[in-house]
Design a protein around this motif. Structure first.
Motif, PDB file in Angstrom:
ATOM      1  N   THR A   1     -15.458  -0.295 -28.803  1.00  0.00           N
ATOM      2  CA  THR A   1     -16.540  -0.954 -28.079  1.00  0.00           C
ATOM      3  C   THR A   1     -15.925  -1.728 -26.918  1.00  0.00           C
ATOM      4  O   THR A   1     -15.130  -2.654 -27.125  1.00  0.00           O
ATOM      5  N   VAL A   2     -16.286  -1.323 -25.718  1.00  0.00           N
ATOM      6  CA  VAL A   2     -15.838  -1.982 -24.485  1.00  0.00           C
ATOM      7  C   VAL A   2     -17.014  -2.799 -23.962  1.00  0.00           C
ATOM      8  O   VAL A   2     -18.106  -2.259 -23.772  1.00  0.00           O
ATOM      9  N   THR A   3     -16.789  -4.085 -23.722  1.00  0.00           N
ATOM     10  CA  THR A   3     -17.866  -4.976 -23.311  1.00  0.00           C
ATOM     11  C   THR A   3     -17.534  -5.622 -21.977  1.00  0.00           C
ATOM     12  O   THR A   3     -16.487  -6.276 -21.837  1.00  0.00           O
TER      13      THR A   3
ATOM     14  N   VAL B   1      -8.716   0.730 -19.303  1.00  0.00           N
ATOM     15  CA  VAL B   1      -9.019   0.793 -20.729  1.00  0.00           C
ATOM     16  C   VAL B   1      -9.635   2.129 -21.109  1.00  0.00           C
ATOM     17  O   VAL B   1      -9.310   2.692 -22.174  1.00  0.00           O
ATOM     18  N   ILE B   2     -10.508   2.696 -20.269  1.00  0.00           N
ATOM     19  CA  ILE B   2     -11.108   3.986 -20.596  1.00  0.00           C
ATOM     20  C   ILE B   2     -10.056   5.081 -20.589  1.00  0.00           C
ATOM     21  O   ILE B   2     -10.054   5.968 -21.458  1.00  0.00           O
ATOM     22  N   ASP B   3      -9.128   5.038 -19.632  1.00  0.00           N
ATOM     23  CA  ASP B   3      -8.046   6.031 -19.607  1.00  0.00           C
ATOM     24  C   ASP B   3      -7.194   5.927 -20.874  1.00  0.00           C
ATOM     25  O   ASP B   3      -6.792   6.948 -21.455  1.00  0.00           O
TER      26      ASP B   3
ATOM     27  N   ASP C   1     -15.661   7.356 -12.162  1.00  0.00           N
ATOM     28  CA  ASP C   1     -15.066   8.639 -12.553  1.00  0.00           C
ATOM     29  C   ASP C   1     -14.380   8.560 -13.909  1.00  0.00           C
ATOM     30  O   ASP C   1     -14.354   9.540 -14.659  1.00  0.00           O
ATOM     31  N   CYS C   2     -13.816   7.388 -14.238  1.00  0.00           N
ATOM     32  CA  CYS C   2     -13.120   7.284 -15.529  1.00  0.00           C
ATOM     33  C   CYS C   2     -14.080   7.542 -16.682  1.00  0.00           C
ATOM     34  O   CYS C   2     -13.693   8.122 -17.705  1.00  0.00           O
TER      35      CYS C   2
ATOM     36  N   GLU D   1     -14.947  11.373 -16.631  1.00  0.00           N
ATOM     37  CA  GLU D   1     -13.802  12.229 -16.938  1.00  0.00           C
ATOM     38  C   GLU D   1     -13.173  11.947 -18.298  1.00  0.00           C
ATOM     39  O   GLU D   1     -12.336  12.727 -18.757  1.00  0.00           O
ATOM     40  N   CYS D   2     -13.559  10.850 -18.937  1.00  0.00           N
ATOM     41  CA  CYS D   2     -12.990  10.541 -20.249  1.00  0.00           C
ATOM     42  C   CYS D   2     -13.230  11.723 -21.191  1.00  0.00           C
ATOM     43  O   CYS D   2     -14.345  12.237 -21.286  1.00  0.00           O
ATOM     44  N   PRO D   3     -12.204  12.184 -21.899  1.00  0.00           N
ATOM     45  CA  PRO D   3     -12.395  13.347 -22.779  1.00  0.00           C
ATOM     46  C   PRO D   3     -13.238  13.060 -24.015  1.00  0.00           C
ATOM     47  O   PRO D   3     -13.627  13.983 -24.720  1.00  0.00           O
ATOM     48  N   LYS D   4     -13.539  11.784 -24.249  1.00  0.00           N
ATOM     49  CA  LYS D   4     -14.322  11.405 -25.424  1.00  0.00           C
ATOM     50  C   LYS D   4     -15.687  10.882 -24.993  1.00  0.00           C
ATOM     51  O   LYS D   4     -15.821  10.281 -23.931  1.00  0.00           O
TER      52      LYS D   4
END
Length: 256
Positions: free
Chosen positions: A18-20, A40-42, A91-92, A95-98
């Motif tokens: 969970t990213v807030t 963080v997303i990368d 874009d992150c 493009e995130c694979p999840k």
């Protein structure tokens, strides 16, 4: 596991991150937030202990948009560099694979609206809303992202009028997958993320890759791409485990 940044918080539990957005008072996006979001997303995209991500906002706001105090000057190169940073923060997510789930807890305005629309799945509270205010301040932008989720008439309504479109209407317009009471929002997002986390990680990554790659393809080329992905997956450890679990009448245990 938890980690704290200058403008975000991160919690990882049971394969769900969970990213807030956490930049009071309204989670406005400055350059530091954009950098940390991409960072963080990368990282989460590469971590084996994360299979799904929830993006939300602290307090009563998802994100009220760009921090106008950092609006670039007209000096040569400044706007170009600014636009590159803004694109990277969106874009992150694309493009995130999840899979990334936007849990829209309040105002998602301008850049906040676009960040939500860059996520794979949108869930919103009844108090959550999307709004594109660019035309009211002499700017334009976000049309391409809005168009991916809204029908043509509703996309133009959002862009041309700068109206707030709240959770119940987002559900009616098929923009959001769920609209909940505010206190139920994160639980709803978590339930979706947990369902994703139980699936084959390699298959989920392949499915997201299909969404990414085939968006502009003809149905002929798109389906051929997907068949090639299915062929590659058929020899994976996840596929073997799924078949073994089916034969043995048990839940699969995926590791990839």
């Amino acid at each position: 596991m938890t980690a704290t940044f200058d403008t975000l918080t991160l919690e990882i539990r049971d394969l769900v991150a969970t990213v807030t957005f956490s930049r009071p008072p309204v989670n406005a996006q400055n350059n530091r937030l954009r950098e940390e979001l991409a960072e963080v997303i990368d990282e989460l995209g590469d971590r084996s202990d994360v299979r799904a991500i929830i993006l939300t906002g602290a307090g009563k706001t998802f994100s009220a948009g760009a921090d106008l105090s950092e609006r670039p000057t007209q000096d040569p190169g400044r706007y170009t560099a600014h636009n590159r940073r803004v694109r990277a923060s969106f874009d992150c997510l694309l493009e995130c694979p999840k899979p990334v789930i936007a849990a829209i807890n309040g105002a998602a305005i301008g850049a906040g609206c676009v960040a939500a629309l860059c996520c794979d799945i949108l869930v919103t509270s009844e108090r959550g809303f999307l709004q594109m205010t660019e035309v009211t301040v002499g700017l334009a932008g976000g049309v391409a992202h809005v168009r991916r989720h809204f029908g043509e008439s509703d996309a133009r309504l959002l862009i041309y009028t700068a109206r707030r479109i709240y959770g119940p209407d987002l559900l009616r317009m098929n923009v959001a997958s769920a609209c909940t009471a505010p206190e139920d929002l994160l639980d709803t997002a978590w339930t979706i993320a947990a369902d994703i986390a139980r699936a084959s990680p390699s298959a989920v990554r392949a499915a997201k890759r299909s969404f990414q790659v085939t968006e502009g393809m003809s149905i002929y080329d798109a389906y051929r791409f997907e068949q090639n992905q299915t062929k590659a997956l058929s020899t994976s450890e996840d596929s073997a485990e799924a078949m073994a679990a089916f034969r043995e009448k048990r839940a699969p245990v995926f590791r990839s």
